[in-house]
Design a protein around this motif. Structure first.
Motif, PDB file in Angstrom:
ATOM      1  N   LYS A 187     -83.473 111.392  53.831  1.00  0.00           N
ATOM      2  CA  LYS A 187     -84.150 110.229  53.279  1.00  0.00           C
ATOM      3  C   LYS A 187     -84.557 109.247  54.375  1.00  0.00           C
ATOM      4  N   LEU A 213     -94.773 114.612  50.211  1.00  0.00           N
ATOM      5  CA  LEU A 213     -94.779 113.160  50.017  1.00  0.00           C
ATOM      6  C   LEU A 213     -96.151 112.548  50.300  1.00  0.00           C
ATOM      7  N   TYR A 250     -85.268 110.024  57.516  1.00  0.00           N
ATOM      8  CA  TYR A 250     -86.410 110.613  58.208  1.00  0.00           C
ATOM      9  C   TYR A 250     -87.693 110.415  57.409  1.00  0.00           C
ATOM     10  N   ASP A 251     -87.597 110.608  56.088  1.00  0.00           N
ATOM     11  CA  ASP A 251     -88.782 110.463  55.236  1.00  0.00           C
ATOM     12  C   ASP A 251     -89.316 109.030  55.277  1.00  0.00           C
ATOM     13  N   GLU A 252     -88.415 108.057  55.146  1.00  0.00           N
ATOM     14  CA  GLU A 252     -88.840 106.656  55.155  1.00  0.00           C
ATOM     15  C   GLU A 252     -89.451 106.273  56.502  1.00  0.00           C
ATOM     16  N   MET A 266     -92.991 107.799  56.802  1.00  0.00           N
ATOM     17  CA  MET A 266     -93.931 107.272  55.813  1.00  0.00           C
ATOM     18  C   MET A 266     -94.278 105.814  56.095  1.00  0.00           C
ATOM     19  N   ARG A 306     -91.480 118.675  53.374  1.00  0.00           N
ATOM     20  CA  ARG A 306     -91.163 117.485  52.567  1.00  0.00           C
ATOM     21  C   ARG A 306     -92.204 116.400  52.788  1.00  0.00           C
ATOM     22  N   TRP A 307     -92.602 116.177  54.036  1.00  0.00           N
ATOM     23  CA  TRP A 307     -93.562 115.120  54.348  1.00  0.00           C
ATOM     24  C   TRP A 307     -94.930 115.444  53.776  1.00  0.00           C
ATOM     25  N   SER A 319     -88.385 119.671  56.887  1.00  0.00           N
ATOM     26  CA  SER A 319     -88.850 118.284  56.974  1.00  0.00           C
ATOM     27  C   SER A 319     -90.371 118.222  56.881  1.00  0.00           C
TER      28      SER A 319
END
Length: 851
Positions: free
Chosen positions: A254, A288, A256-258, A261, A284-285, A281
């Motif tokens: 989470k 997103l 890494y995602d934030e 983004m 996932r990106w 990863s």
């Protein structure tokens, strides 16, 4: 029926789109493969065993060996193996009278949902391994593995046979103490970080995100990239080090995602192994909606093909691929492939792979008997396609030739030493095979020199591609340019002339990735505390400084003979400026000076002509003559301030001004003293009359003038006036004027004049009401009042102006004060002489009293 009619237009439109795509073949593009294998594995390793035997092989050999459906992503490896072995077998100078074939390592390159062809028994299949696992002595045939290092490392540990890794260069496999029988055919990415930074500089990207695997290879890449970026002023917006362990990764996913983004960096570099948490990863990106420019290596080009892709110019992948020449014979091999010798489904799948980007259904039968061979080959022959090998495919091609040359050398040694007990084409000494493979140097059919010993020290060239995707997952690679690390620095990177970033129009603009907006010409960067060097504010250059490039740290001052334009981008030549006679203002002041001088001379002539009249005789006509002559020079000295200054004029300006005005003011003082002595200090008697008759008041003039001469002499000796080039007073001009030298001396001279004027004003004011018809005390009072008013006003105005205006103020003050003396003292007398001559008389006793 109604629903079927509604569906018909959509079906026809889809059909037309497919036909249009099949007919469109731009020469600068080439198709890329589907991103998902049928079994869901993106990139499983393949293992090939290269064998030699005397005489031809069975025509159905590969139909026995490959008795399963090949996953779509791994077709390329089989095609390369088919082509390379076929090319070697047709070469009479390499492995003559021998058959060069390959087999598979069990469990690798297989589709788990495939099937076993019932027409060929396992016993017949096993017999074609050429006694690979039987016999008293174990054969030492070379194994090719790749492209991922995970399974290759396991094989290197478990099997003590020579192995050639055809995946991307991995420093871990270069440890010959740990892996003595593993060799790599790929070139080391020594200059990869240099190439990526050169691309960033080319597109002016200076705000970059970095995602790497948390391993030795990733950390080394981070160190190299960061050093290169710092050298060229590029900043890292964030660094995500993805752990290899899934459990640790899930606890940080989470974060890494934030981070990715929320970051303003539009360009992200990805470096690490496939089939890892790093790949998770990335997926996932994408899910997103992280629209970024992804810069990575060739091994990542298989996962960028998304079905839900939208044409957004911030979305795309730029990959660095080791340069390899296209194999011209490969296309001909594909068009003339012997379908009896090689599995038929390979040829048919190539057609789909290259033109429709389809994968075979999981439930389909690999042979697809309803497609006739002739139709398939005929279709392939009609359509010109240029299959470009991936980097791993080209490495595999070189690996096959490296093994073939090794076997060829071993066979030659066998012929030269007939006492050797080994059968021809069979090799049992792994140490000998590995030693020869390690030092093998050869030239492949494309003319490239391959040195197996120095693959990690070679100066490898890179081709730079951008993945250009279309809706429905049809992918193209567009070549952006090339990177040549061994060329001079200015020639490292070459971009394609016909390159457009995307589909044209508004998308042809290269996207920007910067922390701050570029400071344009005329501005400079101002860095904020506790921020990266790439984050800054822009401020316009100070006065007379310019910046003619973007993102300049400091503005450059213009030379003295130039000035900055309004935009602060260029230095323009300055115009020379001074109070010239050609200027309207200079001409007006010059005319005024000459006019007043002429008027003063006329007044003097009038006084000389009417010298015997009572009004001229009153108050000492000699002093009147001296005053008029001094005023003529006072008016004329203002001409020294007009015109191009030189050293002589600069010295004469202040000295003549000071001396002539001292004579004029001291004469007025003498006149005032005369009046006072005549009416205030005298009583009936002969003593004061004698003083008056001796002309003592006239001594005031030389004494006061001598004092002023001394002051001017000290001024000229200590700090004389000089020529000054003033570039600050007037914008875009060089004002040439006379600097006073010593400001203190100038004010002392001016103060001395002021003290004389104040003394004259005081005495004249006291004598203003004395009884006499021709008493000029009132006129002297008004003249000194005007004189003092002019010069008191002069001081603040003079010090608040610059350039030629300062000179104008001084000239005007000289003319105004001189005109004040002339007008207040002599104009009334001239009116009496010329206009009212009847009133020009005096009583006899007064005349006797004065003379």
């Amino acid at each position: 029926m109604k629903k079927l009619c509604d569906f018909t237009p959509s079906f026809l439109l889809l059909k037309f789109s497919l036909i249009l795509c099949s007919l469109t073949e731009p020469s600068c593009f080439w198709r890329i493969q589907n991103n998902e294998d049928n079994n869901g594995d993106l990139r499983g390793d393949c293992g090939f065993v290269l064998l030699t035997q005397e005489g031809p092989i069975d025509e159905k050999f590969y139909n026995y060996v490959i008795n399963f459906r090949i996953p779509a992503r791994r077709y390329e490896y089989f095609l390369v193996m088919f082509f390379a072995t076929d090319e070697i077998n047709k070469n009479p100078y390499l492995l003559p009278n021998m058959s060069f074939v390959f087999s598979l390592i069990a469990g690798m390159c297989e589709d788990t949902l495939g099937f076993i062809d019932k027409r060929h028994s396992p016993q017949k299949y096993a017999s074609n391994f050429l006694n690979y696992n039987c016999g008293l002595r174990k054969r030492c045939d070379v194994v090719l593995t790749g492209p991922s290092q995970t399974i290759s490392v396991k094989l290197a540990i478990n099997y003590r046979r020579p192995k050639v890794f055809f995946g991307p260069f991995n420093p871990n496999l270069s440890d010959h103490d740990q892996f003595p029988y593993v060799y790599q055919v790929a070139t080391k990415d020594t200059y990869l970080s240099h190439g990526m930074v050169s691309l960033m500089l080319q597109f002016r990207w200076n705000w970059i995100g970095l995602v790497i695997s948390d391993d030795d290879q990733g950390i080394q890449f981070l160190s190299d990239l960061r050093e290169e970026m710092q050298r060229h002023g590029i900043c890292l917006a964030f660094v995500n080090m993805i752990p290899e362990t899934m459990q640790i990764y899930m606890t940080r996913a989470k974060t890494y995602d934030e981070q990715i983004m929320e970051s303003t960096a539009k360009v992200v570099v990805i470096y690490g192994e496939m089939n890892s948490t790093l790949e998770i990863s990335f997926r996932r990106w994408q899910d997103l909606g992280a629209q970024r420019i992804w810069i990575t290596t060739s091994q990542w080009d298989v996962i960028i093909n998304k079905k839900d892709f939208s044409l957004d110019f911030f979305h795309g992948t730029v990959i660095f691929v080791h340069h390899n020449d296209r194999i011209a014979k490969f296309r001909n091999f594909m068009q003339t492939i012997n379908t009896n010798k090689y599995p038929v489904d390979i040829s048919h799948t190539i057609l789909k792979w290259n033109y429709f980007n389809c994968s075979i259904s999981k439930n389909s039968i690999s042979k697809m008997d309803h497609f006739t061979f002739n139709n398939t080959l005929e279709w392939l022959a009609k359509h010109k396609f240029d299959m470009v090998l991936s980097e791993e495919g080209y490495n595999l091609y070189n690996a096959v030739y490296a093994v073939a040359h090794t076997y060829h050398e071993l066979i030659l040694q066998h012929v030269e030493s007939p006492e050797m007990a080994e059968p021809r084409g069979l090799f049992f000494d792994c140490q000998k095979v590995a030693s020869l493979l390690k030092t093998m140097v050869f030239t492949n059919p494309l003319g490239e020199l391959v040195n197996m010993k120095h693959r990690e020290n070679q100066c490898a060239e890179y081709d730079i591609y951008k993945i250009w995707n279309f809706p429905q997952g049809l992918g193209l690679k567009v070549k952006l340019g090339s990177y040549f690390p061994c060329f001079p620095h200015s020639q490292h990177i070459h971009m394609s002339e016909d390159f457009e970033w995307a589909t044209g129009g508004i998308y042809s603009q290269v996207p920007s990735s910067m922390c701050s907006v570029t400071c344009t010409a005329g501005f400079r960067k101002i860095h904020q505390k506790e921020t990266a060097d790439c984050c800054f504010d822009c401020a316009q250059c100070p006065e007379n400084e310019v910046s003619n490039e973007t993102d300049m740290e400091k503005c450059v001052s213009c030379p003295d003979d130039k000035y900055a334009n309004i935009e602060k981008t260029h230095c323009l030549p300055r115009a020379v400026s001074f109070l010239a006679y050609e200027d309207p203002l200079g001409m007006a002041l010059g005319c005024m000076a000459l006019s007043f001088s002429a008027i003063t001379i006329l007044v003097l002539v009038t006084f000389v002509k009417y010298k015997d009249t009572p009004i001229v005789k009153a108050n000492n006509r000699i002093l009147s003559y001296i005053l008029l002559i001094a005023l003529v020079f006072c008016f004329l000295c203002s001409l020294l301030f007009i015109g191009h200054p030189n050293q002589v004029s600069c010295i004469l300006q202040q000295t003549t001004f000071g001396v002539f005005f001292t004579v004029a003011i001291s004469t007025v003082l003498a006149k005032t003293i005369t009046v006072v002595m005549a009416f205030k200090l005298t009583t009936p008697g002969r003593r004061m009359r004698g003083v008056m008759m001796t002309g003592a008041p006239k001594l005031v003039i030389p004494i006061c003038t001598l004092i002023q001469l001394i002051l001017c002499g000290i001024w000229l000796v200590t700090s004389p006036p000089f020529i000054e080039r003033d570039i600050k007073s007037e914008h875009g001009k060089i004002v040439i004027l006379c600097n006073k030298g010593s400001v203190i001396a100038f004010h002392v001279v001016l103060g001395y004049l002021g003290s004389l004027a104040l003394g004259s004003f005081t005495m004249a004011f006291l004598a203003r009401n004395l009884p006499d018809r021709f008493n000029e005390a009132k006129f002297l009072t008004f003249s000194m009042l005007v004189f003092c008013s002019v010069w008191i006003t002069f001081l603040p105005v003079y010090h608040s102006t610059r350039g030629t205006v300062m000179v104008v103020v001084e000239v005007f003050s000289i003319l105004a004060s001189s005109a004040g003396l002339l007008g207040c003292i002599f104009v009334p007398k001239c009116c009496v002489i010329l206009v009212r001559p009847d009133s020009n008389f005096i009583q006899k006793y007064k005349d006797k009293l004065l003379y």
